[in-house]
Motif scaffolding. Structure first.
Motif, mmCIF file in Angstrom:
data_model
loop_
_atom_site.group_PDB
_atom_site.id
_atom_site.type_symbol
_atom_site.label_atom_id
_atom_site.label_comp_id
_atom_site.label_asym_id
_atom_site.label_seq_id
_atom_site.Cartn_x
_atom_site.Cartn_y
_atom_site.Cartn_z
ATOM 1 N N ALA A 187 16.578 -17.537 -19.858
ATOM 2 C CA ALA A 187 17.999 -17.422 -20.222
ATOM 3 C C ALA A 187 19.042 -16.270 -18.766
ATOM 4 O O ALA A 187 20.126 -16.172 -18.362
ATOM 5 C CB ALA A 187 17.936 -15.830 -21.201
ATOM 6 N N ARG B 57 22.478 -18.203 -16.909
ATOM 7 C CA ARG B 57 23.593 -17.158 -16.269
ATOM 8 C C ARG B 57 24.676 -17.219 -14.992
ATOM 9 O O ARG B 57 25.662 -17.511 -14.284
ATOM 10 C CB ARG B 57 23.989 -16.221 -17.183
ATOM 11 C CG ARG B 57 23.148 -16.021 -18.785
ATOM 12 C CD ARG B 57 23.275 -14.719 -19.103
ATOM 13 N NE ARG B 57 23.347 -13.933 -18.445
ATOM 14 C CZ ARG B 57 21.393 -13.342 -19.106
ATOM 15 N NH1 ARG B 57 21.516 -14.144 -20.350
ATOM 16 N NH2 ARG B 57 21.349 -12.436 -18.771
ATOM 17 N N GLU B 58 23.653 -17.061 -14.181
ATOM 18 C CA GLU B 58 23.929 -17.332 -12.565
ATOM 19 C C GLU B 58 22.287 -17.333 -11.170
ATOM 20 O O GLU B 58 21.288 -17.353 -12.056
ATOM 21 C CB GLU B 58 23.641 -14.805 -12.096
ATOM 22 C CG GLU B 58 22.591 -14.566 -13.070
ATOM 23 C CD GLU B 58 22.989 -13.201 -12.177
ATOM 24 O OE1 GLU B 58 23.933 -12.272 -11.643
ATOM 25 O OE2 GLU B 58 22.868 -12.473 -13.826
#
Length: 240
Positions: free
Chosen positions: A128, A132-133
């Motif tokens: 997760a 995102r990054e």
């Protein structure tokens, strides 16, 4: 959900999403220190997955959890909130970054990491974050199980004696009194355990780049890794 980077391999690939660089290898190979510095050089996040396992082990140790009892483990995991910030990790709001490094919790972590529920719980969190990054992540199964499609994968190795010396020095710096021979003995046991784990065993990914770190300083290892990353993903999208 996992990020969907192009497959690691020869040639240059421009970034189309979060960049994931995995660093796997046996205990004491210098993965954490190298990963932290590489992430800094690239201008992306460093994710200390080992600290996540250690934090779960600390929580289980405090509650006296039987790691063979799935119901106890499930209840434990449901009660946990982990937050990783730079080189600090918080367990239900408490900074446990130093507590998780003791020899006692190291041994407890080896037991906790064998539990499929624990690994599934943490792998989901790690994926997760990576969705995102961009990040550099290290462990023993990051390039094989957690992020099999990572753009760049490394496998760090060093002799058992060199790895034991590094770990012994780390303990000394933290004020932990333990004999070098004991550290070496436990490291060899850890090697055996890690290679035989039924879930998330230590194994070099077929497309991982092996780096021998004996005789190299941390900065020298980071320089080698950085060159490989640049050759794989190009320089336009990197932090430097």
């Amino acid at each position: 959900m996992e990020p969907s980077p192009s497959h690691s391999g020869s040639g240059t690939h421009e970034l189309s999403g979060p960049l994931v660089v995995t660093i796997d290898g046996p205990a004491g190979a210098g993965k954490s220190t190298v990963a932290k510095k590489l992430a800094e050089r690239l201008g992306i996040r460093y994710l200390d997955t080992g600290a996540m396992y250690r934090a779960v082990a600390l929580a289980g140790h405090r509650q006296g959890v039987n790691w063979h009892d799935n119901e106890q483990v499930r209840r434990l995991l449901q009660s946990l909130e982990l937050h990783v910030e730079q080189d600090r990790i918080f367990l239900n709001g408490e900074d446990v970054s130093d507590l998780i490094r003791s020899p006692e919790i190291t041994r407890e972590t080896a037991r906790a990491a064998d539990v499929p529920l624990v690994r599934e719980f943490l792998i989901a969190q790690q994926r997760a974050i990576a969705a995102r990054e961009s990040l550099v992540t290290e462990g023993r199964d990051q390039g094989t199980l957690v992020f099999p499609d990572a753009r760049v994968k490394f496998f760090l190795v060093a002799s058992p004696e060199e790895r034991a010396r590094r770990r012994w020095r780390d303990f000394k710096e933290k004020g932990i009194d333990i004999a070098y021979e004991k550290v070496l003995e436990e490291l060899l046991q850890r090697d055996e355990q890690d290679s035989r784990r039924p879930f998330g065993a230590l194994k070099k990914a077929p497309d991982a780049i092996e780096i021998q770190t004996d005789g190299l300083s941390v900065d020298q290892v980071v320089d080698v890794l950085l060159k490989h990353v640049r050759s794989h993903v190009g320089t336009n999208s990197l932090g430097e």
